[in-house]
Design a protein around this motif. Structure first.
Motif, PDB file in Angstrom:
ATOM      1  N   ASN B 145       0.823  -1.210   0.000  1.00 32.52           N
ATOM      2  CA  ASN B 145       0.000   0.000   0.000  1.00 32.52           C
ATOM      3  C   ASN B 145       0.859   1.262   0.000  1.00 32.52           C
ATOM      4  O   ASN B 145       0.426   2.314  -0.459  1.00 32.52           O
ATOM      5  CB  ASN B 145      -0.912  -0.012   1.230  1.00 32.52           C
ATOM      6  N   TYR B 146       2.078   1.140   0.508  1.00 27.19           N
ATOM      7  CA  TYR B 146       2.992   2.285   0.525  1.00 27.19           C
ATOM      8  C   TYR B 146       4.031   2.198  -0.607  1.00 27.19           C
ATOM      9  O   TYR B 146       5.007   2.937  -0.606  1.00 27.19           O
ATOM     10  CB  TYR B 146       3.684   2.399   1.890  1.00 27.19           C
ATOM     11  N   GLY B 147       3.827   1.295  -1.530  1.00 34.48           N
ATOM     12  CA  GLY B 147       4.709   1.226  -2.693  1.00 34.48           C
ATOM     13  C   GLY B 147       6.143   0.895  -2.347  1.00 34.48           C
ATOM     14  O   GLY B 147       7.083   1.401  -2.965  1.00 34.48           O
ATOM     15  N   ILE B 148       6.321   0.003  -1.360  1.00 40.35           N
ATOM     16  CA  ILE B 148       7.682  -0.350  -0.928  1.00 40.35           C
ATOM     17  C   ILE B 148       8.377  -1.158  -2.031  1.00 40.35           C
ATOM     18  O   ILE B 148       7.801  -2.065  -2.622  1.00 40.35           O
ATOM     19  CB  ILE B 148       7.617  -1.181   0.373  1.00 40.35           C
ATOM     20  N   THR B 149       9.635  -0.811  -2.281  1.00 39.76           N
ATOM     21  CA  THR B 149      10.404  -1.538  -3.296  1.00 39.76           C
ATOM     22  C   THR B 149      11.533  -2.361  -2.686  1.00 39.76           C
ATOM     23  O   THR B 149      12.176  -3.143  -3.380  1.00 39.76           O
ATOM     24  CB  THR B 149      11.009  -0.556  -4.312  1.00 39.76           C
ATOM     25  N   GLY B 150      11.805  -2.154  -1.418  1.00 39.16           N
ATOM     26  CA  GLY B 150      12.866  -2.898  -0.740  1.00 39.16           C
ATOM     27  C   GLY B 150      12.974  -2.394   0.688  1.00 39.16           C
ATOM     28  O   GLY B 150      12.182  -1.537   1.105  1.00 39.16           O
ATOM     29  N   LEU B 151      13.948  -2.890   1.413  1.00 43.06           N
ATOM     30  CA  LEU B 151      14.112  -2.445   2.799  1.00 43.06           C
ATOM     31  C   LEU B 151      15.531  -1.944   3.022  1.00 43.06           C
ATOM     32  O   LEU B 151      16.465  -2.492   2.420  1.00 43.06           O
ATOM     33  CB  LEU B 151      13.837  -3.608   3.759  1.00 43.06           C
ATOM     34  N   PRO B 152      15.723  -0.931   3.855  1.00 41.63           N
ATOM     35  CA  PRO B 152      14.676  -0.159   4.529  1.00 41.63           C
ATOM     36  C   PRO B 152      14.128   0.952   3.639  1.00 41.63           C
ATOM     37  O   PRO B 152      14.793   1.367   2.688  1.00 41.63           O
ATOM     38  CB  PRO B 152      15.434   0.446   5.711  1.00 41.63           C
ATOM     39  N   GLU B 153      12.944   1.406   3.964  1.00 41.61           N
ATOM     40  CA  GLU B 153      12.376   2.612   3.340  1.00 41.61           C
ATOM     41  C   GLU B 153      11.722   3.436   4.438  1.00 41.61           C
ATOM     42  O   GLU B 153      11.184   2.872   5.392  1.00 41.61           O
ATOM     43  CB  GLU B 153      11.376   2.253   2.241  1.00 41.61           C
ATOM     44  N   THR B 154      11.788   4.747   4.281  1.00 44.83           N
ATOM     45  CA  THR B 154      11.311   5.641   5.339  1.00 44.83           C
ATOM     46  C   THR B 154      10.459   6.759   4.745  1.00 44.83           C
ATOM     47  O   THR B 154      10.829   7.350   3.730  1.00 44.83           O
ATOM     48  CB  THR B 154      12.519   6.253   6.098  1.00 44.83           C
ATOM     49  N   PHE B 155       9.339   7.026   5.384  1.00 41.98           N
ATOM     50  CA  PHE B 155       8.434   8.096   4.963  1.00 41.98           C
ATOM     51  C   PHE B 155       8.386   9.165   6.051  1.00 41.98           C
ATOM     52  O   PHE B 155       8.430   8.844   7.235  1.00 41.98           O
ATOM     53  CB  PHE B 155       7.022   7.556   4.752  1.00 41.98           C
ATOM     54  N   VAL B 156       8.274  10.409   5.607  1.00 43.16           N
ATOM     55  CA  VAL B 156       8.119  11.525   6.551  1.00 43.16           C
ATOM     56  C   VAL B 156       6.726  12.118   6.342  1.00 43.16           C
ATOM     57  O   VAL B 156       6.335  12.393   5.202  1.00 43.16           O
ATOM     58  CB  VAL B 156       9.212  12.596   6.320  1.00 43.16           C
ATOM     59  N   PHE B 157       6.000  12.283   7.431  1.00 45.24           N
ATOM     60  CA  PHE B 157       4.637  12.833   7.392  1.00 45.24           C
ATOM     61  C   PHE B 157       4.610  14.175   8.121  1.00 45.24           C
ATOM     62  O   PHE B 157       5.264  14.328   9.156  1.00 45.24           O
ATOM     63  CB  PHE B 157       3.642  11.905   8.112  1.00 45.24           C
ATOM     64  N   ASN B 158       3.814  15.105   7.588  1.00 46.69           N
ATOM     65  CA  ASN B 158       3.600  16.350   8.326  1.00 46.69           C
ATOM     66  C   ASN B 158       2.420  16.172   9.287  1.00 46.69           C
ATOM     67  O   ASN B 158       1.744  15.141   9.255  1.00 46.69           O
ATOM     68  CB  ASN B 158       3.421  17.522   7.350  1.00 46.69           C
ATOM     69  N   PRO B 159       2.159  17.161  10.147  1.00 46.29           N
ATOM     70  CA  PRO B 159       1.081  16.983  11.147  1.00 46.29           C
ATOM     71  C   PRO B 159      -0.305  16.793  10.523  1.00 46.29           C
ATOM     72  O   PRO B 159      -1.208  16.292  11.182  1.00 46.29           O
ATOM     73  CB  PRO B 159       1.148  18.279  11.958  1.00 46.29           C
ATOM     74  N   GLU B 160      -0.456  17.204   9.274  1.00 45.01           N
ATOM     75  CA  GLU B 160      -1.752  17.007   8.609  1.00 45.01           C
ATOM     76  C   GLU B 160      -1.901  15.583   8.074  1.00 45.01           C
ATOM     77  O   GLU B 160      -2.940  15.237   7.503  1.00 45.01           O
ATOM     78  CB  GLU B 160      -1.913  18.005   7.446  1.00 45.01           C
ATOM     79  N   GLY B 161      -0.874  14.796   8.210  1.00 46.95           N
ATOM     80  CA  GLY B 161      -0.948  13.393   7.775  1.00 46.95           C
ATOM     81  C   GLY B 161      -0.547  13.171   6.340  1.00 46.95           C
ATOM     82  O   GLY B 161      -0.755  12.075   5.809  1.00 46.95           O
ATOM     83  N   ALA B 162       0.038  14.200   5.691  1.00 46.44           N
ATOM     84  CA  ALA B 162       0.474  14.037   4.292  1.00 46.44           C
ATOM     85  C   ALA B 162       1.928  13.565   4.257  1.00 46.44           C
ATOM     86  O   ALA B 162       2.734  13.940   5.108  1.00 46.44           O
ATOM     87  CB  ALA B 162       0.337  15.342   3.533  1.00 46.44           C
ATOM     88  N   ILE B 163       2.245  12.761   3.252  1.00 46.09           N
ATOM     89  CA  ILE B 163       3.625  12.289   3.069  1.00 46.09           C
ATOM     90  C   ILE B 163       4.409  13.394   2.380  1.00 46.09           C
ATOM     91  O   ILE B 163       4.010  13.872   1.312  1.00 46.09           O
ATOM     92  CB  ILE B 163       3.650  11.012   2.217  1.00 46.09           C
ATOM     93  N   THR B 164       5.498  13.813   3.000  1.00 48.29           N
ATOM     94  CA  THR B 164       6.288  14.889   2.400  1.00 48.29           C
ATOM     95  C   THR B 164       7.602  14.385   1.804  1.00 48.29           C
ATOM     96  O   THR B 164       8.221  15.079   1.012  1.00 48.29           O
ATOM     97  CB  THR B 164       6.613  15.977   3.438  1.00 48.29           C
ATOM     98  N   ARG B 165       8.011  13.189   2.194  1.00 44.95           N
ATOM     99  CA  ARG B 165       9.294  12.690   1.686  1.00 44.95           C
ATOM    100  C   ARG B 165       9.344  11.171   1.818  1.00 44.95           C
ATOM    101  O   ARG B 165       8.779  10.616   2.757  1.00 44.95           O
ATOM    102  CB  ARG B 165      10.441  13.326   2.487  1.00 44.95           C
ATOM    103  N   LYS B 166      10.024  10.552   0.855  1.00 43.48           N
ATOM    104  CA  LYS B 166      10.250   9.106   0.952  1.00 43.48           C
ATOM    105  C   LYS B 166      11.726   8.828   0.711  1.00 43.48           C
ATOM    106  O   LYS B 166      12.311   9.359  -0.243  1.00 43.48           O
ATOM    107  CB  LYS B 166       9.419   8.368  -0.099  1.00 43.48           C
ATOM    108  N   PHE B 167      12.323   8.035   1.570  1.00 42.35           N
ATOM    109  CA  PHE B 167      13.725   7.638   1.402  1.00 42.35           C
ATOM    110  C   PHE B 167      13.784   6.151   1.085  1.00 42.35           C
ATOM    111  O   PHE B 167      13.196   5.340   1.807  1.00 42.35           O
ATOM    112  CB  PHE B 167      14.529   7.891   2.674  1.00 42.35           C
TER     113      PHE B 167
END
Lengths: 171, 194
Positions: B145-167
């Motif tokens: 559901n989060y489109g993971i392609t491998g490990l590790p992967e990290t998402f950053v969310f703002n307080p509104e719950g939106a994804i602002t960055r993916k590593f």
């Protein structure tokens, strides 16, 4: 005197009922596998076709069908669940595109800059065909100038040499 | 004797050679691009600037169900990991340091264990002294559901719950701090973690 060590009927019943929540909780934690998602024959064919259209995210240009990686297996399971739930092919492909981008499609959609991918091969083939045609025309031109016919090119080298000698004698 | 072997005039041969040369160069350029661009050079996730997809998963240690929606109003760093993942071992101290530094400043570090056994994951968390919570995704459905392609992967969310960055791959606290700052997190806390 015979001593019966078996649990009384009522105790066994209580024990069985008390274990039901444990079983349910355990079942809730264990997800159903892809094989446990039962599909009709038509749905199986659809699922297999969709597996061929999507790229395994952790492989190099391999379809989901060809991959057994963890992510690919989970994607295949998701496809089976969505097919079972009556989702259309477009809905299922869109689901993955929304999460992985169009990169996840093995065949990029025919739109925008993707047309370059579809347009270049026929253009290159036409270009090569044109060059070969021009070369063929130039050979015909040379043969026409030398009095030979295109058919004269047929045969072995010695036959062609003989034909050339005969031409020389006629001159 | 008359010359019976006239030179071929080769009509258009110059242009033909030019076309062939152009095609060869184009093919070589394409091959050079394709071979030097690794397949994992993925495009930016389409989930960026989208609302994070909610989930409810059991906590790795307590078994209590936790959801992403519970963390609304906080900056969230969502890290997908597994005990067998080498890069995860490297980044754990970074995530732990960030958690310790920012947990009281409205930043939550949350792990999601995927493709792993619960016992192995718990042993990993204990060995690397992970104090931030981790949930376990047994089915892997959240990973897809989060489109993971491998490990590790990290998402950053703002307080509104939106994804602002993916590593994709391992992260450092500097990378995460920069991403938090981009997401609007206060600049003043940066100094506390250094």
């Amino acid at each position: 005197m015979r001593h019966n060590k078996a649990l009384p009927y009522w105790a066994a019943l209580v024990l069985a009922w008390s274990l039901i929540p444990v079983g349910v909780a355990h079942a809730a934690q264990v997800p159903i596998s892809a094989a446990q998602v039962e599909l009709s024959v038509d749905q199986e064919v659809r699922a297999m076709r969709l597996n061929e259209q999507l790229k395994c995210p952790v492989c190099k240009n391999q379809s989901l069908a060809a991959s057994s990686s963890y992510i690919a297996e989970e994607m295949k399971r998701t496809i089976r669940l969505m097919v079972r739930d009556g989702k259309s092919d477009d809905e299922i492909l869109s689901y993955f595109v929304e999460r992985y981008s169009e990169w996840v499609l093995l065949a990029p959609p025919k739109q925008g800059v993707n047309w370059i991918l579809y347009g270049v091969p026929p253009v290159v083939a036409l270009g090569i065909g044109f060059v070969l045609w021009r070369r063929f025309r130039s050979v015909q031109y040379v043969q026409a100038r030398s009095g030979g016919q295109p058919e004269a090119r047929a045969g072995t080298a010695s036959e062609r040499a003989q034909q050339w000698l005969e031409q020389q004698e006629r001159l | 004797m008359e010359n019976t072997q006239p030179q071929a005039p080769q009509p258009g041969s110059g242009r033909a050679k030019f076309v062939v040369f152009g095609v060869v160069v184009a093919v070589l350029v394409f091959l050079a691009y394709a071979l030097t661009n690794p397949a994992q050079n993925l495009p930016e996730s389409p989930l960026i600037n989208q609302q994070g997809k909610d989930f409810s998963l059991p906590d790795l240690t307590t078994g209590d169900m936790r959801s992403l929606a519970d963390l609304r109003g906080q900056y969230v760093i969502l890290n997908f990991w597994a005990s067998w993942c080498t890069a995860c071992k490297t980044e754990v101290p970074e995530l732990e340091a960030l958690h310790q530094a920012l947990k009281s400043a409205g930043v939550t570090v949350l792990g999601i264990v995927v493709q792993d056994e619960a016992d192995d994951a718990r042993a990993f968390a204990s060995k690397y002294q992970m104090s931030f919570p981790s949930l376990i995704d047994l089915s892997g459905s959240i990973a897809v559901n989060y489109g993971i392609t491998g490990l590790p992967e990290t998402f950053v969310f703002n307080p509104e719950g939106a994804i602002t960055r993916k590593f994709i791959g391992g992260v450092t606290r500097e990378m995460l701090l920069a991403a938090l700052t981009d997401a609007g997190f206060g600049q003043q806390v940066t100094g506390e973690t250094q």
